[in-house]
Design an enzyme around this catalytic site. Structure first.
Site, PDB file in Angstrom:
ATOM      1  N   ARG A   1      -9.987  11.508  -0.403  1.00 18.57           N
ATOM      2  CA  ARG A   1      -8.624  11.727  -0.914  1.00 18.57           C
ATOM      3  C   ARG A   1      -8.357  13.167  -1.332  1.00 18.57           C
ATOM      4  NH1 ARG A   1      -6.335   7.545   1.378  1.00 18.57           N
ATOM      5  NH2 ARG A   1      -7.280   5.575   0.730  1.00 18.57           N
TER       6      ARG A   1
ATOM      7  N   HIS B   1       0.834  -1.205   0.000  1.00 17.43           N
ATOM      8  CA  HIS B   1       0.000   0.000   0.000  1.00 17.43           C
ATOM      9  C   HIS B   1       0.868   1.254   0.000  1.00 17.43           C
ATOM     10  CE1 HIS B   1      -3.132   2.864   1.097  1.00 17.43           C
ATOM     11  NE2 HIS B   1      -2.434   3.213   2.165  1.00 17.43           N
TER      12      HIS B   1
ATOM     13  N   ASP C   1     -11.556   2.488   7.081  1.00 17.56           N
ATOM     14  CA  ASP C   1     -11.150   3.870   7.351  1.00 17.56           C
ATOM     15  C   ASP C   1     -11.512   4.722   6.134  1.00 17.56           C
ATOM     16  OD1 ASP C   1      -9.860   6.177   8.174  1.00 17.56           O
ATOM     17  OD2 ASP C   1      -7.862   5.435   7.675  1.00 17.56           O
TER      18      ASP C   1
ATOM     19  N   GLU D   1     -10.685   2.226   3.018  1.00 24.39           N
ATOM     20  CA  GLU D   1      -9.423   1.574   3.356  1.00 24.39           C
ATOM     21  C   GLU D   1      -9.767   0.304   4.125  1.00 24.39           C
ATOM     22  OE1 GLU D   1      -6.114   5.111   3.276  1.00 24.39           O
ATOM     23  OE2 GLU D   1      -6.873   4.516   5.229  1.00 24.39           O
TER      24      GLU D   1
ATOM     25  N   LYS E   1     -10.103  12.123   7.011  1.00 25.24           N
ATOM     26  CA  LYS E   1     -10.339  10.792   7.545  1.00 25.24           C
ATOM     27  C   LYS E   1     -11.139  10.790   8.841  1.00 25.24           C
ATOM     28  CE  LYS E   1      -6.203   8.599   5.580  1.00 25.24           C
ATOM     29  NZ  LYS E   1      -6.568   7.209   5.278  1.00 25.24           N
TER      30      LYS E   1
ATOM     31  N   GLU F   1      -9.078  -2.547   6.462  1.00 25.48           N
ATOM     32  CA  GLU F   1      -8.118  -2.684   7.559  1.00 25.48           C
ATOM     33  C   GLU F   1      -8.642  -3.669   8.596  1.00 25.48           C
ATOM     34  OE1 GLU F   1      -6.464   0.869   9.201  1.00 25.48           O
ATOM     35  OE2 GLU F   1      -6.936   2.102   7.428  1.00 25.48           O
TER      36      GLU F   1
HETATM   37  O1  LIG Z   1       1.533   8.468   1.881  1.00 24.34           O
HETATM   38  C1  LIG Z   1       0.637   9.289   1.729  1.00 24.34           C
HETATM   39  O2  LIG Z   1       0.840  10.376   1.206  1.00 24.34           O
HETATM   40  C2  LIG Z   1      -0.727   9.001   2.190  1.00 24.34           C
HETATM   41  C3  LIG Z   1      -0.986   8.074   3.126  1.00 24.34           C
HETATM   42  C4  LIG Z   1      -2.343   7.772   3.538  1.00 24.34           C
HETATM   43  O3  LIG Z   1      -3.346   8.029   2.902  1.00 24.34           O
HETATM   44  C5  LIG Z   1      -2.488   7.145   4.852  1.00 24.34           C
HETATM   45  C6  LIG Z   1      -2.897   5.763   4.774  1.00 24.34           C
HETATM   46  O4  LIG Z   1      -3.201   5.263   3.720  1.00 24.34           O
HETATM   47  C7  LIG Z   1      -2.898   5.011   6.057  1.00 24.34           C
HETATM   48  C8  LIG Z   1      -3.233   3.571   5.919  1.00 24.34           C
HETATM   49  O5  LIG Z   1      -2.372   2.745   5.551  1.00 24.34           O
HETATM   50  O6  LIG Z   1      -4.385   3.207   6.208  1.00 24.34           O
HETATM   51 CA    CA Z   2      -6.092   4.071   7.170  1.00 20.88          CA
HETATM   52 MG    MG Z   3     -10.958   7.479   9.904  1.00 20.35          MG
END
Ligand SMILES: O=C(O)/C=C/C(=O)CC(=O)CC(=O)O
Ligand code: CA
Ligand code: MG
Length: 409
Positions: free
Chosen positions: A233, A129, A229, A195, A249, A197
Site C-alpha cells: 500500500r 471495497h 493480489d 486482496e 502490485k 479475490e
Molecule cells: O481507489 C484507490 O485509490 C485504490 C484502489 C486499489 O487499491 C485497487 C484495488 O483495490 C483493486 C481491487 O479491487 O482489487
Molecule cells: Ca486487486
Molecule cells: Mg498483483
C-alpha cells in the site's frame, strides 16, 4: 478382514466429490520434471492423462499433457464432454480397477501453476471495497469515482509474477512517500497487504478487433481459482496517481492450484446486486438468461486465525461484464488470460477482503494470538479458502491459496 476401502468411496458431502472435479497440474516426488494434468477427487489426484490412455478415451490428447492449455483451448463442447467422461471414470464401478492405481494422495504430490498465464488483468468491482478505499484515500470527495457505476474499473497487471499457492512471497522494496514526508525514501514495504479475490481463466481466444458480448462469457471462460493480489500500500499510494497500480502490485499474485470449471458452479449462480445506474447496452445484463453472479464464500486466515469472510455474491460487477468490458475496444483474448474480480468485501466489517480495510489503514489493528497486526509481518502466512453451493445441498470446494511473507533481500 474388512474390505479395503477405496479412495473413490467418498464421505457424503465431500466438497471434492464427483460434482466438483477441478483441474490442476501435478508431479510426484520421484519424477519432479514429469508434469501431468490431474483432477482432484476427494483427497486424491487422478492422473487424468493416464486414465484416458487406460480407458482408451478420445480425450487422451487433451489430458495427457504437462499443462491445462490444450484443454483450455478446446472450447465449451470439449469441456463438457471431458467432464462427462471424468465423472464416469470416478463413479462407474466397472472403471475402478483401472482408475484406482492412478490416484495419488493429494498431500504426496507437488502442485504447479497449471497453465502459462497470458495476460493478467485485475478489476475493482466490489462496491463495499471501493467505498471503503475511497473513504480512506479521498475523504474530501465522493467515495466512488464518477465512472465507478458505469464501467468495471481495471488495470493490466504482470502475468509473469502470477505464482501458484504455496510459493513464498518476498517482501517488495520500493519508493514510498507519505504526504507529510519531505522526500521519498527507498526500502522494504511497511504496508504489505492482501486482496482476497476470485480469478477467472480464459480458455478460448477471441479475434483481435471483435468484442466479446456478455452472452458469450461461457464460450470463452473455462473456470475460476482463488486469487490473492498481494499489494504494497505504501508503494502504491506514492506511485499510482495518475496512471494506476504498478510496482505496488506487480511483485506477486498468488492463485490456487485448482481451476474449478464453470460447469461445477451452476448451482452457485446468483443474481448480482441491483444496479442503481442504467448501463450502456454492452454491459446491461438485465436481459441475460443466466445469472451473472456466483455465490462463493471466502475465508481469509492469517497464521491459521480467521480474520474475514468475504462474500463473492455481493460483487457489483460480474465476470461476464468484466469480459465484455475488457474486449469492447477490440482487445483480444488469449488462452491462459487471467482476470481478477477485484478485492471481495461485503457490507460487514468482518467481510472485508484486505487489511487496508480490516485495520482502516492501520488505525484499528487486528488482535492475533501472536500480537497486533496492521499490515503483514515477515513470516506471516495468509491462506484464502472458499466453497460454493453445489447440486442437491452439496458444497463445491475451491481449495486454497496460501503464501508466506519472507524478508526482503
Ligand atoms: O481507489 C484507490 O485509490 C485504490 C484502489 C486499489 O487499491 C485497487 C484495488 O483495490 C483493486 C481491487 O479491487 O482489487
Ligand atoms: Ca486487486
Ligand atoms: Mg498483483
Amino acid at each position: 478382514m474388512p474390505e479395503q476401502s477405496s479412495p473413490l468411496d467418498l464421505p457424503e458431502g465431500d466438497p471434492f466429490g464427483p460434482h466438483n472435479l477441478p483441474y490442476g497440474v501435478f508431479s510426484t516426488p520421484g519424477h519432479p520434471e514429469d508434469r501431468r494434468v490431474g483432477v482432484r477427487i476427494g483427497n486424491h489426484v487422478l492422473d487424468a492423462g493416464a486414465a484416458a490412455h487406460a480407458l482408451g478415451s478420445p480425450y487422451a490428447g487433451l489430458l495427457a499433457q504437462p499443462t491445462l492449455r490444450p484443454l483450455l483451448a478446446a472450447g465449451r463442447t470439449a469441456w463438457s464432454d471431458v467432464r462427462r467422461a471424468l465423472t464416469a471414470w470416478v463413479t462407474v464401478p466397472g472403471h475402478r480397477a483401472d482408475i484406482e492405481p492412478l490416484l495419488h494422495p493429494v498431500d504426496t504430490v507437488t502442485l504447479h501453476l497449471p497453465y502459462e498465464v497470458a495476460d493478467y488483468v485485475d478489476f475493482y468491482a466490489s462496491e463495499h471495497h471501493a467505498t471503503n478505499v475511497g473513504q480512506m484515500f479521498r475523504p474530501d470527495g465522493d467515495a466512488l469515482t464518477p465512472n465507478w457505476k458505469h464501467l468495471p474499473i481495471g488495470y493490466h497487471g504482470r502475468s509473469g509474477t502470477v505464482v501458484v499457492s504455496g510459493t513464498d512471497v518476498v517482501r517488495p522494496s520500493g519508493q514510498r512517500k507519505a504526504p507529510t514526508d519531505p522526500a521519498p525514501v527507498f526500502g522494504p514495504s511497511v504496508k504489505l497487504d492482501i486482496e482476497a479475490e476470485v480469478g477467472f481463466v480464459v480458455g478460448v481466444p477471441s479475434a483481435h478487433g471483435t468484442p466479446v458480448p456478455l452472452a458469450d462469457f461461457r464460450e470463452h471462460v473455462f473456470g475460476l481459482s482463488l486469487l490473492n493480489d498481494w499489494s504494497a500500500r505504501d508503494l502504491q499510494a506514492w506511485e499510482y496517481v495518475p496512471l494506476g497500480p504498478f510496482l505496488g502490485k506487480s511483485f506477486a499474485t498468488s492463485v490456487s492450484a485448482w481451476v474449478t470449471p464453470l460447469e461445477a458452479l451452476d448451482a452457485a449462480r446468483t443474481a448480482p446486486p441491483a444496479r442503481d445506474v442504467p448501463l450502456l447496452p454492452y454491459l446491461d445484463d438485465s436481459g441475460e438468461e443466466e445469472h451473472g453472479g456466483f455465490d462463493i464464500r471466502i475465508t481469509v486466515e492469517i497464521n491459521g486465525q480467521v480474520v474475514s469472510e468475504p462474500p463473492f455474491a455481493t460483487m457489483y460487477w460480474t465476470a461476464a461484464q468484466q469480459l465484455a468490458h475488457m474486449t469492447v475496444n477490440g482487445a483480444s483474448l488469449r488462452t491462459g488470460d487471467l482476470y481478477g474480480s477485484g478485492t471481495v468485501s461485503g457490507p460487514e466489517t468482518a467481510q472485508r477482503g484486505s487489511l487496508l480495510e480490516l485495520t482502516w489503514n492501520g488505525r484499528d489493528p487486528l488482535e492475533l494470538p501472536e500480537g497486533k497486526r496492521t499490515f503483514l509481518e515477515d513470516g506471516d502466512t495468509v491462506t484464502l479458502t472458499a466453497w460454493a453451493p453445489g447440486p442437491h445441498g452439496t458444497r463445491v470446494g475451491l481449495g486454497d491459496v496460501t503464501g508466506r511473507i519472507v524478508t526482503a533481500p
